[in-house]
Design an enzyme around this catalytic site. Structure first.
Site, mmCIF file in Angstrom:
data_model
loop_
_atom_site.group_PDB
_atom_site.id
_atom_site.type_symbol
_atom_site.label_atom_id
_atom_site.label_comp_id
_atom_site.label_asym_id
_atom_site.label_seq_id
_atom_site.Cartn_x
_atom_site.Cartn_y
_atom_site.Cartn_z
ATOM 1 N N LYS A 9 -10.601 -9.194 -1.549
ATOM 2 C CA LYS A 9 -11.987 -9.032 -2.653
ATOM 3 C C LYS A 9 -12.441 -10.701 -2.199
ATOM 4 C CE LYS A 9 -11.488 -7.158 -6.636
ATOM 5 N NZ LYS A 9 -11.210 -6.953 -7.963
ATOM 6 N N TYR A 49 -15.763 1.976 -7.491
ATOM 7 C CA TYR A 49 -16.173 1.003 -8.649
ATOM 8 C C TYR A 49 -16.405 2.987 -9.974
ATOM 9 C CZ TYR A 49 -13.553 -2.691 -7.866
ATOM 10 O OH TYR A 49 -11.765 -3.947 -7.350
ATOM 11 N N ASN A 112 -9.978 -11.623 -9.078
ATOM 12 C CA ASN A 112 -8.906 -11.570 -8.749
ATOM 13 C C ASN A 112 -7.804 -11.640 -7.563
ATOM 14 O OD1 ASN A 112 -9.488 -9.207 -8.921
ATOM 15 N ND2 ASN A 112 -8.335 -8.874 -11.156
ATOM 16 N N HIS A 115 -7.404 -5.564 -4.891
ATOM 17 C CA HIS A 115 -7.546 -4.707 -5.352
ATOM 18 C C HIS A 115 -6.433 -3.953 -4.372
ATOM 19 C CE1 HIS A 115 -8.967 -0.141 -6.945
ATOM 20 N NE2 HIS A 115 -8.544 -0.031 -5.394
ATOM 21 N N GLU A 126 -9.564 6.696 -2.223
ATOM 22 C CA GLU A 126 -9.914 5.550 -1.878
ATOM 23 C C GLU A 126 -9.247 5.122 -0.299
ATOM 24 O OE1 GLU A 126 -8.769 3.040 -6.365
ATOM 25 O OE2 GLU A 126 -7.848 2.406 -4.793
HETATM 26 P P1 GTP Z 1 -7.827 -3.220 -9.065
HETATM 27 O O1 GTP Z 1 -6.629 -3.139 -8.715
HETATM 28 O O2 GTP Z 1 -8.633 -3.693 -8.924
HETATM 29 O O3 GTP Z 1 -8.423 -1.767 -9.964
HETATM 30 O O4 GTP Z 1 -7.012 -3.633 -10.922
HETATM 31 P P2 GTP Z 1 -6.508 -3.394 -11.809
HETATM 32 O O5 GTP Z 1 -6.055 -1.579 -11.781
HETATM 33 O O6 GTP Z 1 -5.477 -4.320 -12.400
HETATM 34 O O7 GTP Z 1 -7.068 -3.488 -12.478
HETATM 35 P P3 GTP Z 1 -8.493 -2.322 -13.426
HETATM 36 O O8 GTP Z 1 -8.788 -0.917 -12.598
HETATM 37 O O9 GTP Z 1 -8.562 -2.198 -15.294
HETATM 38 O O10 GTP Z 1 -10.136 -3.218 -12.964
HETATM 39 C C1 GTP Z 1 -10.654 -3.899 -11.770
HETATM 40 C C2 GTP Z 1 -11.285 -3.975 -11.855
HETATM 41 O O11 GTP Z 1 -12.447 -4.661 -12.682
HETATM 42 C C3 GTP Z 1 -10.515 -5.487 -12.116
HETATM 43 O O12 GTP Z 1 -9.190 -5.667 -11.011
HETATM 44 C C4 GTP Z 1 -11.421 -6.654 -11.456
HETATM 45 O O13 GTP Z 1 -11.937 -7.459 -11.015
HETATM 46 C C5 GTP Z 1 -12.177 -6.095 -12.715
HETATM 47 N N1 GTP Z 1 -12.166 -6.206 -13.897
HETATM 48 C C6 GTP Z 1 -11.311 -5.404 -15.708
HETATM 49 N N2 GTP Z 1 -11.542 -6.182 -16.172
HETATM 50 C C7 GTP Z 1 -12.822 -7.036 -16.524
HETATM 51 C C8 GTP Z 1 -13.442 -7.932 -16.707
HETATM 52 O O14 GTP Z 1 -12.950 -7.858 -18.512
HETATM 53 N N3 GTP Z 1 -14.515 -8.606 -16.667
HETATM 54 C C9 GTP Z 1 -15.009 -8.972 -14.975
HETATM 55 N N4 GTP Z 1 -15.871 -9.387 -14.450
HETATM 56 N N5 GTP Z 1 -13.931 -8.514 -14.553
HETATM 57 C C10 GTP Z 1 -13.236 -7.153 -15.025
HETATM 58 MG MG MG Z 2 -8.028 -0.519 -10.660
#
Ligand code: GTP
Ligand code: MG
Length: 138
Positions: A9, A49, A112, A115, A126
């Site tokens: 990212k 997303y 973070n 992804h 994807e």
């Molecule tokens: P990905 O590999 O990125 O999909 O991560 P994940 O599967 O662990 O997380 P998820 O699919 O639940 O969320 C996708 C992305 O949304 C996360 O990687 C975060 O960067 C972002 N995200 C999730 N929760 C929050 C939040 O509370 N605030 C913000 N700013 N971003 C969030």
């Molecule tokens: Mg995810």
């Protein structure tokens, strides 16, 4: 062998962490079989997303993903999808295990650093979203 989709990212690319993150993948049995550096458009980020469209953090997430370039990759290996998620660590770096990418490098739950696909069907979708078949060289 399984394939998964990965994004390094903007927060990580900005801090010159591409090499360190790819090293983690390679050290843990994942081989990049496709990679490119791109600057995502808003349309791409919103499409990618789309499942999070209704979430309160959607706008912020899209802004963060288009702020600067990313590296998209296809990673191949045994149990690549689960293995990649182990290497990444928990979504919120505060909960990520020692030695994971997010523990070491992530700034916050939004920024973070990486992804990774969460299931075979999403991995397929994807990969297709960013790569054509001829860009993947196993
Ligand atoms: P990905 O590999 O990125 O999909 O991560 P994940 O599967 O662990 O997380 P998820 O699919 O639940 O969320 C996708 C992305 O949304 C996360 O990687 C975060 O960067 C972002 N995200 C999730 N929760 C929050 C939040 O509370 N605030 C913000 N700013 N971003 C969030
Ligand atoms: Mg995810």
């Amino acid at each position: 062998l399984e394939r998964t989709f990965s994004i390094i990212k903007p927060d990580a690319v900005r801090r010159n962490l591409i090499g360190k993150i790819i090293a983690k993948f390679e050290e843990n049995g994942l081989r990049p079989v496709a990679m490119k550096k791109i600057h995502m458009t808003r349309e791409q980020a919103e499409g990618f997303y789309a499942v999070h469209k209704e979430r309160p953090f959607f706008t912020e997430l899209v802004e963060q993903m288009i702020a600067s370039p990313v590296v998209v990759q296809v990673l191949e290996g045994e149990n690549a999808i689960a293995r990649n998620r182990e290497i990444m660590g928990a979504t919120n770096p505060a909960n990520a295990d020692e030695g994971t990418i997010r523990k070491e490098f992530a700034l916050s739950v939004g920024e973070n650093s990486v992804h990774g696909s969460d299931a075979p069907e999403t991995a397929r979708e994807e990969i297709k979203f960013f790569f054509t078949d001829d860009e993947i060289v196993g």
